[in-house]
Design a protein around this motif. Structure first.
Motif, PDB file in Angstrom:
ATOM      1  N   GLU A 202       0.943  -1.273  -0.187  1.00  0.00           N
ATOM      2  CA  GLU A 202      -0.009  -0.016   0.042  1.00  0.00           C
ATOM      3  C   GLU A 202       0.804   1.385   0.064  1.00  0.00           C
ATOM      4  OE1 GLU A 202      -2.766  -0.060   3.346  1.00  0.00           O
ATOM      5  OE2 GLU A 202      -3.808  -1.704   2.621  1.00  0.00           O
ATOM      6  N   GLU A 203       0.645   2.161  -0.915  1.00  0.00           N
ATOM      7  CA  GLU A 203       1.282   3.395  -0.833  1.00  0.00           C
ATOM      8  C   GLU A 203       0.404   4.719  -0.611  1.00  0.00           C
ATOM      9  OE1 GLU A 203       3.018   3.766  -4.698  1.00  0.00           O
ATOM     10  OE2 GLU A 203       4.648   2.470  -4.341  1.00  0.00           O
ATOM     11  N   SER A 204       0.727   5.377   0.028  1.00  0.00           N
ATOM     12  CA  SER A 204      -0.039   6.631   0.028  1.00  0.00           C
ATOM     13  C   SER A 204       0.456   7.943  -0.804  1.00  0.00           C
ATOM     14  CB  SER A 204       0.086   7.201   1.709  1.00  0.00           C
ATOM     15  OG  SER A 204      -0.834   8.445   1.813  1.00  0.00           O
ATOM     16  N   GLN A 205      -0.594   8.484  -1.646  1.00  0.00           N
ATOM     17  CA  GLN A 205      -0.247   9.338  -2.628  1.00  0.00           C
ATOM     18  C   GLN A 205      -1.341  10.603  -2.348  1.00  0.00           C
ATOM     19  OE1 GLN A 205      -0.674   7.980  -6.511  1.00  0.00           O
ATOM     20  NE2 GLN A 205       1.307   7.207  -6.774  1.00  0.00           N
ATOM     21  N   THR A 206      -0.586  11.699  -2.470  1.00  0.00           N
ATOM     22  CA  THR A 206      -1.554  13.081  -2.355  1.00  0.00           C
ATOM     23  C   THR A 206      -1.841  13.461  -3.809  1.00  0.00           C
ATOM     24  OG1 THR A 206      -0.259  13.641  -0.231  1.00  0.00           O
ATOM     25  CG2 THR A 206      -1.457  15.309  -1.410  1.00  0.00           C
ATOM     26  N   VAL A 207      -3.203  13.771  -3.807  1.00  0.00           N
ATOM     27  CA  VAL A 207      -3.622  14.148  -4.962  1.00  0.00           C
ATOM     28  C   VAL A 207      -4.488  15.602  -4.856  1.00  0.00           C
ATOM     29  CG1 VAL A 207      -3.610  11.965  -6.166  1.00  0.00           C
ATOM     30  CG2 VAL A 207      -5.599  12.633  -4.861  1.00  0.00           C
ATOM     31  N   ASP A 208      -4.523  16.389  -5.946  1.00  0.00           N
ATOM     32  CA  ASP A 208      -5.473  17.572  -5.987  1.00  0.00           C
ATOM     33  C   ASP A 208      -6.474  17.193  -6.826  1.00  0.00           C
ATOM     34  OD1 ASP A 208      -3.807  19.116  -4.438  1.00  0.00           O
ATOM     35  OD2 ASP A 208      -2.595  19.826  -6.219  1.00  0.00           O
ATOM     36  N   VAL A 209      -7.979  17.365  -6.064  1.00  0.00           N
ATOM     37  CA  VAL A 209      -9.254  17.071  -6.529  1.00  0.00           C
ATOM     38  C   VAL A 209      -9.912  18.288  -6.451  1.00  0.00           C
ATOM     39  CG1 VAL A 209     -11.049  15.396  -6.314  1.00  0.00           C
ATOM     40  CG2 VAL A 209      -8.890  14.747  -5.449  1.00  0.00           C
ATOM     41  N   PRO A 210     -10.686  18.588  -7.850  1.00  0.00           N
ATOM     42  CA  PRO A 210     -11.469  19.621  -8.012  1.00  0.00           C
ATOM     43  C   PRO A 210     -12.877  19.484  -7.233  1.00  0.00           C
ATOM     44  CG  PRO A 210     -11.472  18.515  -9.841  1.00  0.00           C
ATOM     45  CD  PRO A 210     -10.384  17.741  -9.135  1.00  0.00           C
TER      46      PRO A 210
ATOM     47  N   GLU B  41      -8.680  20.917  -3.382  1.00  0.00           N
ATOM     48  CA  GLU B  41      -8.387  20.421  -2.327  1.00  0.00           C
ATOM     49  C   GLU B  41      -7.390  19.164  -2.234  1.00  0.00           C
ATOM     50  OE1 GLU B  41     -11.832  19.303  -0.050  1.00  0.00           O
ATOM     51  OE2 GLU B  41     -12.733  21.146  -0.377  1.00  0.00           O
ATOM     52  N   THR B  42      -6.647  19.103  -1.407  1.00  0.00           N
ATOM     53  CA  THR B  42      -5.578  18.313  -1.236  1.00  0.00           C
ATOM     54  C   THR B  42      -6.243  17.043  -0.391  1.00  0.00           C
ATOM     55  OG1 THR B  42      -3.954  19.552  -1.413  1.00  0.00           O
ATOM     56  CG2 THR B  42      -3.168  17.407  -0.472  1.00  0.00           C
ATOM     57  N   GLN B  43      -6.240  16.025  -1.081  1.00  0.00           N
ATOM     58  CA  GLN B  43      -6.832  14.662  -0.330  1.00  0.00           C
ATOM     59  C   GLN B  43      -5.647  13.546  -0.231  1.00  0.00           C
ATOM     60  OE1 GLN B  43     -10.430  13.515  -1.858  1.00  0.00           O
ATOM     61  NE2 GLN B  43     -11.553  15.273  -1.205  1.00  0.00           N
ATOM     62  N   GLU B  44      -5.814  12.582   0.556  1.00  0.00           N
ATOM     63  CA  GLU B  44      -4.598  11.605   0.675  1.00  0.00           C
ATOM     64  C   GLU B  44      -5.658  10.328   0.255  1.00  0.00           C
ATOM     65  OE1 GLU B  44      -1.494   9.923   3.734  1.00  0.00           O
ATOM     66  OE2 GLU B  44      -1.674  12.064   3.517  1.00  0.00           O
ATOM     67  N   VAL B  45      -5.012   9.443  -0.540  1.00  0.00           N
ATOM     68  CA  VAL B  45      -5.682   8.181  -1.165  1.00  0.00           C
ATOM     69  C   VAL B  45      -4.658   7.300  -0.948  1.00  0.00           C
ATOM     70  CG1 VAL B  45      -7.361   8.950  -2.545  1.00  0.00           C
ATOM     71  CG2 VAL B  45      -5.154   8.973  -3.282  1.00  0.00           C
ATOM     72  N   ILE B  46      -5.165   5.998  -0.624  1.00  0.00           N
ATOM     73  CA  ILE B  46      -4.111   4.572  -0.594  1.00  0.00           C
ATOM     74  C   ILE B  46      -4.409   4.054  -1.838  1.00  0.00           C
ATOM     75  CG2 ILE B  46      -3.835   2.667   0.888  1.00  0.00           C
ATOM     76  CD1 ILE B  46      -3.491   5.013   2.584  1.00  0.00           C
TER      77      ILE B  46
END
Length: 150
Positions: free
Chosen positions: A56-64, A126-131
């Protein structure tokens, strides 16, 4: 060689008999033939072990993300009208009339103000963290020729 020897030697029997000219015991010479037989068998020379790991990797993505905002303005009008105006639209702005009765020598409607309501859509980042998951496979071979994991 005598004729008797030649005749005995040339006989078509499986065993050729050979007698010497002096009347001794006949010598028996066996005729041998080799035959080939081919066969197969299964021999285990090693084994394979397959192992799966989930990473599992944690990635930060920008979501509109969209939201709506309402802007309310009070606009003073102060005009006399003969009848109550209805709610109307000018573009994306809804105009709601506000009335008041005033006492004059005659009774009239005075448009005191209008409330302008405008709706607009705003998009923010918004910055959200997804696995995120990924799988990895490990293959191990065992046996005489495969002693190290592959």
């Amino acid at each position: 060689m005598s004729n008797e020897f030649k005749q005995n030697f040339q006989a078509d029997e499986p065993e050729q008999r050979l007698a010497d000219s002096m009347g001794a015991e006949p010598i028996i010479i066996p005729v041998i033939e080799e035959q080939l037989q081919i066969g197969k068998r299964v021999i285990e020379t090693g084994a394979v072990r397959v192992t799966k790991h989930v990473i599992e990797e944690s990635q930060t993505v920008d979501v509109p993300v969209s939201r709506e905002e309402v802007i309310v303005e009070h606009v003073a009008v102060y005009q006399y009208v003969d009848e109550a105006p209805s709610v109307r639209y000018e573009g994306e702005t809804m105009i709601i009339p506000v009335l008041r009765e005033v006492l004059v020598t005659e009774k009239r409607l005075l448009l005191v103000e209008e409330v302008h309501v405008t709706k607009r859509q705003i998009t923010d980042q918004e910055t959200q963290e997804v696995i995120l998951r990924k799988e990895e496979i490990t293959v191990e071979r065992t046996g005489p020729n495969h002693e190290r994991p592959a």
